[in-house]
Every structure is written in C-alpha cells, then in structure tokens.
Design an enzyme around this catalytic site. Structure first.
Site, short mmCIF file in Angstrom:
data_model
loop_
_atom_site.label_atom_id
_atom_site.label_comp_id
_atom_site.label_asym_id
_atom_site.label_seq_id
_atom_site.Cartn_x
_atom_site.Cartn_y
_atom_site.Cartn_z
N SER A 1 0.81 -1.20 0.00
CA SER A 1 0.00 0.00 0.00
C SER A 1 0.86 1.27 0.00
CB SER A 1 -0.95 -0.07 1.19
OG SER A 1 -2.06 0.71 0.92
N HIS B 1 -7.65 -5.71 0.15
CA HIS B 1 -6.40 -4.95 0.29
C HIS B 1 -5.64 -5.50 1.51
CE1 HIS B 1 -4.05 -1.27 -0.14
NE2 HIS B 1 -4.20 -1.02 1.15
C1 GTR Z 1 -5.44 4.33 1.83
C2 GTR Z 1 -4.82 5.19 0.75
C3 GTR Z 1 -4.08 4.31 -0.21
C4 GTR Z 1 -3.19 3.32 0.49
C5 GTR Z 1 -3.77 2.77 1.78
C6 GTR Z 1 -2.77 2.12 2.73
O1 GTR Z 1 -6.19 5.06 2.71
O2 GTR Z 1 -5.86 5.88 0.11
O3 GTR Z 1 -3.35 5.11 -1.13
O4 GTR Z 1 -1.95 3.85 0.72
O5 GTR Z 1 -4.38 3.76 2.53
O6 GTR Z 1 -1.62 2.52 2.83
O7 GTR Z 1 -3.21 1.18 3.41
#
Ligand code: GTR
Length: 437
Positions: free
Chosen positions: A267, A408
């Site tokens: 991420s 995610h």
């Molecule tokens: C989210 C962000 C993403 C990603 C994610 C993370 O809120 O919008 O770009 O970086 O966090 O790091 O888990």
C-alpha cells in the site's frame, strides 16, 4: 476534534471507502467510465528523440524520468552530511523455534541523543552461515507487530492504527505484538533461505500532516523542506530515504548479501518500495503489494483513488508540485509505468487484489505492460505475456504480476509468489531445488 482522533477517523473512513465498489463519493469504479488517455512514452526523450539503445536509456532518458518524478511527484531530499551511528542492541539470538537468528540494531541518524532513530529488526535463517539474500520493508505500526515475539523492542513512536491493533492514542501497546504477523510469514521466509528486515515507517516520519516538524525532515537543513514548497520531498520521500540508510547498514552486515536485497512494501509502503527501487539501484529487486495511486497504478485512468483524492487526504505524502495535477492528470509529464521503468533491468513484481478497486488492479497491470518495452530494450525478458493472468495465477519473468482473490492486504499467497520470484532471480539452481523440496 483532536488531531489524533481526526486522523484515526480519516484512516478508517478511507479503508471503508476502499471497500465500496460503486462510483459513490465521486470516485469511479467502472471500467467504461475511464477517460481516454495517452501515456507518455518512456522511450521518447523530452526532445522528441526515440530511445533505441541501452546506452541512450542510461545516459539520458532514465535521468530525465528520475528527475521528473523527483520534481513533480515524490519531491527531493537534499544531500545530508548525517553520519548514522549504529548500536547493535541484540547481536543474534535464536528465535522462532531455532529456525532464525534475531538481531536488533538502532541506526541513530545524527550525533545528538535526540536525533531520529531507526529501530531495525532482522531475522536471519539460522541454517545458513554465509551471507543470504534478504527482503526489507517498512511496517505500519512497529516491529513488534510483525511477530508475537516478546523480545522485539516495542515501538515508542507515533503510529497509525487503532485499538483493534493494540495501538492506543497512536502509541503501540503490548497488545500490538504479532498483530500484523499474517503479513510477515517470517518462519517461511527464513526457511526458504532469506533474511527479513523491517523498521517502522514512523521512525522516519510519522504519518500525519504536521508540516514536517518531526521525523527526518528536520535533518535536512533546508527551510523549504519544512514548508513543503514545490519539489521538497514529502513523507514517502522520507520513508524511502530511510530505506536507503538501511541499505547502507546492509553493506556492512556480513550475514546479508547486499547485492541480493528485494525491497517490499504494502500500500503506501508499496509506493515507497517502488520509489526506493527507482532511486537507489542498490536494491536488486522491488515488490509492490497493492500500491495503487502514486504506486504502480496509472494516474491517468482516474480509477478508484485519484491524484486529487490522495493529495487531499494525505497532503504530506507527495511533493506540493504533485497537487497541480489534481483533476489534471493528462498534464503529468510521467505516469506510473515510468516509475516501473526506472527499476529496469532489475526484477520488479506488482501485485493487486480483486476487491482492492481503490488501488485500481487494472491500472497496475497496464503499468506493467507499458513498462515492458524498457525492460525488453535492456535485454531482459520483461513481462512474458500481454494478457492479464486470471485471479490467483502469477505470471513472472523479469517483471511479475498477480491479482490475488480478496481484499487490500498482504497474504500468504502474495508471499509465495514473492519467494518464487526471488528464488528465480536470487538463488542458484541447486539452492532452488533444495529449498522448494
Ligand atoms: C489508503 C490510501 C491508499 C493506500 C492505503 C494504505 O487510505 O488511500 O493510497 O496507501 O491507505 O496505505 O493502506
């Protein structure tokens, strides 16, 4: 509302948003609504000349692209005279049922006791005496979160994360031990013959917008750095700078083969891993897990998280110049396929997840394809296909890609592909056979 709880709410809100598969909140999640766009060609120089040789690539075009990312996206970190002070707090203690040796090193970035410090945690494979290849990546809520190992120094810095992760008022507690262990299958990694090293990203810069009053930015002695003008490096640049300081340490660690180190990140830390591999050629391979906008995903697609969304919700991550591309992606002189191209000819792996539409899996895959001509020009296999692998199938050569089923996250399936990818590039054929058995 207090700043801390405000950021916690914002973080939870963003996670919630990333699970919504519709065009709510003005974000687009429909392929049919992706605007038409033309990607800048990594193999056409700013003066319009085509790049036809490896020599042209390295002597001019690569430098141009690197400069564009520095100036317009991540920002610069000025050269610094900081001489890091090493303090090995734990030399090598048997850990994980004897399968690993654990070392902890504090890298103090400056001579003052109050200088920022990186607490580095390393597990080496216990069964190998010579230098091994390694994975290195930053973590979100402290080293103690990667294994339920009571000997890991508890992070004392501000972290993101909430009570469900054992973090209270942004301070990790004992309850945070092992909370992210599923993302760090250390026992398997060492069994396969790799060391694994990690540090908390907040050791370098806490992940909130405070005009860079803390973390390493204070070391750089450039006033504009504090004000975050124009092309001054933001938080991702600072995290990435820290990974290079960890590489400096590896160059002196006899148990790590610093020529076979893969930088890995999930991420926001996946964005950081890509920028690190692009900037610092000492990293022999790069792995980006669900890195999304500002990572592997093409900004011009405006799918899921957009440049405007990321710059609004995380104004401290990129340089101020990047904000001029909010809702103006077509004016960017680069797109994220060119970030991948900067890593060429070194191996790069991009991983997406089916439910992680916020990170635009399709845009991540298309970036791999669009970087492939640079990999091919440099005499590698590049990406060996033009079709997207089915979910839970990995396509790998010098470039790799998979789309894991699920949300995610970093899961065991992801690591299995990274380990195979690393075996392919880092291990001799004999060693590979033995390890997979
Ligand atoms: C989210 C962000 C993403 C990603 C994610 C993370 O809120 O919008 O770009 O970086 O966090 O790091 O888990």
């Amino acid at each position: 509302m207090q700043k801390n709880s405000f950021h916690e709410c914002l973080y939870l809100w963003m996670i919630f948003m990333s699970t919504i598969p519709s065009s709510a909140h003005g974000q687009n999640y429909e392929e049919a609504k992706v605007p038409e766009y033309t990607l800048p060609d990594p193999l056409v120089a700013e003066d319009g000349e085509s790049v036809r040789t490896a020599d042209q690539w390295f002597s001019s075009r690569r430098k141009e692209i690197l400069e564009l990312f520095r100036r317009e996206v991540y920002g610069r970190i000025p050269p610094t005279t900081v001489s890091p002070q090493l303090n090995v707090t734990e030399q090598g203690t048997p850990a994980l049922d004897g399968s690993a040796l654990r070392r902890q090193v504090t890298i103090r970035l400056g001579e003052e006791p109050s200088s920022p410090k990186i607490d580095l945690l390393i597990y080496y494979p216990a069964h190998i005496t010579k230098a091994t290849p390694a994975f290195v990546g930053l973590n979100f809520i402290g080293n103690q979160s990667i294994q339920a190992d009571p000997q890991i120094k508890l992070c004392e810095n501000w972290t993101i994360g909430g009570e469900h992760e054992g973090v209270v008022d942004h301070r990790p507690t004992e309850a945070s031990r092992g909370k992210k262990a599923s993302r760090w299958p250390v026992k398997e990694i060492v069994r396969r013959g790799y060391a694994v090293a990690t540090a908390h990203c907040g050791d370098l810069d806490p992940d909130f917008d405070d005009s860079f009053k803390n973390g390493v930015h204070a070391l750089f002695g450039n006033p504009s750095q504090k004000n975050h003008d124009g092309d001054s490096g933001g938080t991702i640049a600072a995290w990435s700078w820290g990974l290079s300081r960890i590489m400096d340490y590896f160059e002196h660690d006899a148990k790590i083969d610093h020529r076979r180190v893969a930088v890995v990140g999930h991420s926001r830390l996946g964005k950081t891993a890509l920028w690190t591999g692009a900037r610092d050629p000492r990293f022999a391979a790069v792995i980006s897990n669900n890195s999304g906008c500002g990572g592997a995903a093409l900004s011009r697609r405006q799918f899921g998280e957009t440049v405007e969304a990321i710059n609004t919700n995380f104004p401290h991550w990129f340089c101020t110049n990047f904000k001029t591309y909010n809702r103006n992606e077509s004016a960017l002189p680069v797109d994220q396929h060119m970030l991948l191209s900067l890593i060429a000819p070194r191996p790069v792996y991009v991983a997406s997840a089916t439910e992680d539409l916020w990170a635009d899996p399709q845009g991540e895959f298309l970036a791999v394809l669009a970087a492939d001509p640079v990999y091919k020009l440099l005499g590698t296999e590049g990406f060996p296909s033009t079709t997207k692998p089915k979910p839970d199938e990995s396509t790998q050569a010098t470039m790799g890609y998979h789309l894991r089923t699920g949300p995610h996250d970093v899961r065991w399936y992801d690591w299995q592909q990274y380990l195979d990818f690393a075996d392919h590039h880092f291990q001799s054929t004999d060693a590979k056979k033995k390890k997979r058995k």
